[in-house]
Design a protein around this motif. Structure first.
Motif, PDB file in Angstrom:
ATOM      1  N   SER A  80      -3.325   9.177   0.617  1.00  6.20           N
ATOM      2  CA  SER A  80      -3.690   7.981  -0.164  1.00  6.20           C
ATOM      3  C   SER A  80      -3.069   8.033  -1.551  1.00  6.20           C
ATOM      4  N   GLN A  83       0.601   7.380  -1.470  1.00 12.42           N
ATOM      5  CA  GLN A  83       0.948   5.996  -1.158  1.00 12.42           C
ATOM      6  C   GLN A  83       1.337   5.233  -2.420  1.00 12.42           C
ATOM      7  N   ARG A  84       0.757   5.629  -3.560  1.00 13.50           N
ATOM      8  CA  ARG A  84       1.113   4.974  -4.825  1.00 13.50           C
ATOM      9  C   ARG A  84       2.581   5.211  -5.166  1.00 13.50           C
ATOM     10  N   ASN A  86       4.940   5.641  -2.884  1.00 16.24           N
ATOM     11  CA  ASN A  86       5.639   4.737  -1.967  1.00 16.24           C
ATOM     12  C   ASN A  86       5.683   3.312  -2.509  1.00 16.24           C
ATOM     13  N   ASP A  87       4.540   2.847  -2.998  1.00 15.59           N
ATOM     14  CA  ASP A  87       4.450   1.466  -3.464  1.00 15.59           C
ATOM     15  C   ASP A  87       5.255   1.246  -4.751  1.00 15.59           C
ATOM     16  N   ASN A  88       5.165   2.203  -5.685  1.00 13.74           N
ATOM     17  CA  ASN A  88       5.831   2.028  -6.982  1.00 13.74           C
ATOM     18  C   ASN A  88       7.338   2.148  -6.901  1.00 13.74           C
ATOM     19  N   ALA A  90       9.121   1.953  -3.873  1.00 13.92           N
ATOM     20  CA  ALA A  90       9.648   1.347  -2.645  1.00 13.92           C
ATOM     21  C   ALA A  90      10.359   2.397  -1.782  1.00 13.92           C
ATOM     22  N   GLN A  92       9.504   5.972   1.090  1.00 13.67           N
ATOM     23  CA  GLN A  92       8.563   6.477   2.073  1.00 13.67           C
ATOM     24  C   GLN A  92       8.525   7.991   1.985  1.00 13.67           C
TER      25      GLN A  92
END
Length: 307
Positions: A80, A83-84, A86-88, A90, A92
């Motif tokens: 979890s 994942q931040r 990954n999101d920030n 872009a 994986q």
């Protein structure tokens, strides 16, 4: 004791973010495995079935590795938090998880960690290898255990080179985030008369104490557990060395400005190129002159002197 070894394979520009996640989750230190910065003597000749080495060789990837005890964060919590990233960015994050027993760790290191030289005279020697000292060599014996700091990575080598070049006999040193204790031991062997060494990770402190004893430097190196930022007001020294991550290096500079005398040195490392400007600006803001910068791949180390 069982430990979770979390390997995250990621592009280089995300190293700082992943390392920061691990620190916030309670890992006292991280290991960066970057094939582009390992000395030839410690590069594995055969990757064999090591999935991390194979994956790193497939592209321009770096492994960011951390260890958590059985009562540490769950794998779901780690995923979890990552994942931040990954999101920030872009991207994986590729996560590999291994169960590691403390008693197996030494055997793993023996396969990949061998004696090698840093600069003209520093020799990093695993405790299980034999090395015949040559004239002028300074031998640092290290049994890294599950702590960061073998001299293999560029960031540690930068600090070793700075100590060798700029430290003078009789100086005192603060080692912020000591890991295995390699920099503290190097400072003592190079002529420091006092070294204050600290890490937030109790396992790193245990290993650092053992390595200090292995090198017979207990009379010079004092190792403690805790947050170096909280302890700094009570310590004065000629040199502060911080081989951590850029975020922590930046946070330590104001304290270093108060604790170091005019002409004192701050050695910072563990800095990736994208974070270098932040470190540079902070040093200049707090009255340091940048005397030397070392760079290898995307890693930067800095030696700065207090004005």
């Amino acid at each position: 004791m069982e430990w979770k070894e979390i390997n995250v394979l990621i592009e280089r520009h995300c190293i700082e973010a992943v390392a920061g996640v691990f620190h916030h989750l309670g890992s006292g230190g991280v290991v960066i495995e970057d094939p582009r910065t390992a000395p030839p003597a410690v590069k594995p000749k055969d990757k064999g079935s090591d999935p991390v080495a194979v994956a790193c060789s497939e592209g321009d990837l770096v492994a960011v590795k951390a260890y958590f005890s059985e009562d540490g964060p769950t794998l779901e919590e780690i995923r979890s938090s990552l994942q931040r990233v990954n999101d920030n960015f872009a991207v994986q994050c590729r996560i590999m998880v291994n169960e590691v027993r403390e008693e197996d760790w030494a055997e793993t290191w023996k396969q990949h960690f061998h004696t090698f030289k840093v600069g003209e005279r520093l020799v990093i020697k695993p405790s299980w290898e034999i090395h015949q000292p040559q004239a002028g060599e300074v031998i640092i014996e290290i049994d890294p255990g599950m702590a960061f700091g073998t001299g293999i990575h560029a960031s540690t080598r930068f600090c070793l080179l700075f100590l060798d070049e700029f430290m003078q006999d009789g100086m005192s040193v603060i080692d912020a985030g000591c890991g295995s204790g390699i920099l503290s031991i190097a400072a003592a062997l190079l002529g420091a008369d006092r070294v204050f060494s600290m890490d937030i990770d109790p396992l790193a402190v245990k290993i650092a104490v053992e390595n200090v004893q292995l090198n017979k430097m207990e009379h010079i190196v004092q190792v403690g557990q805790g947050d170096i930022s909280a302890e700094l007001p009570d310590w004065q020294a000629d040199i502060m060395v911080a081989n951590i991550i850029a975020e922590v290096v930046v946070s330590l500079i104001p304290g270093a400005a108060k604790n170091l005398p005019t002409g004192g040195w701050f050695f910072g490392s563990g800095i990736i190129e994208s974070q270098w400007l932040l470190v540079q600006e902070q040093l200049q803001k707090y009255g340091f002159t940048i005397e030397k910068v070392l760079k290898e791949a995307e890693w930067i180390g800095v030696a700065a002197r207090k004005r």
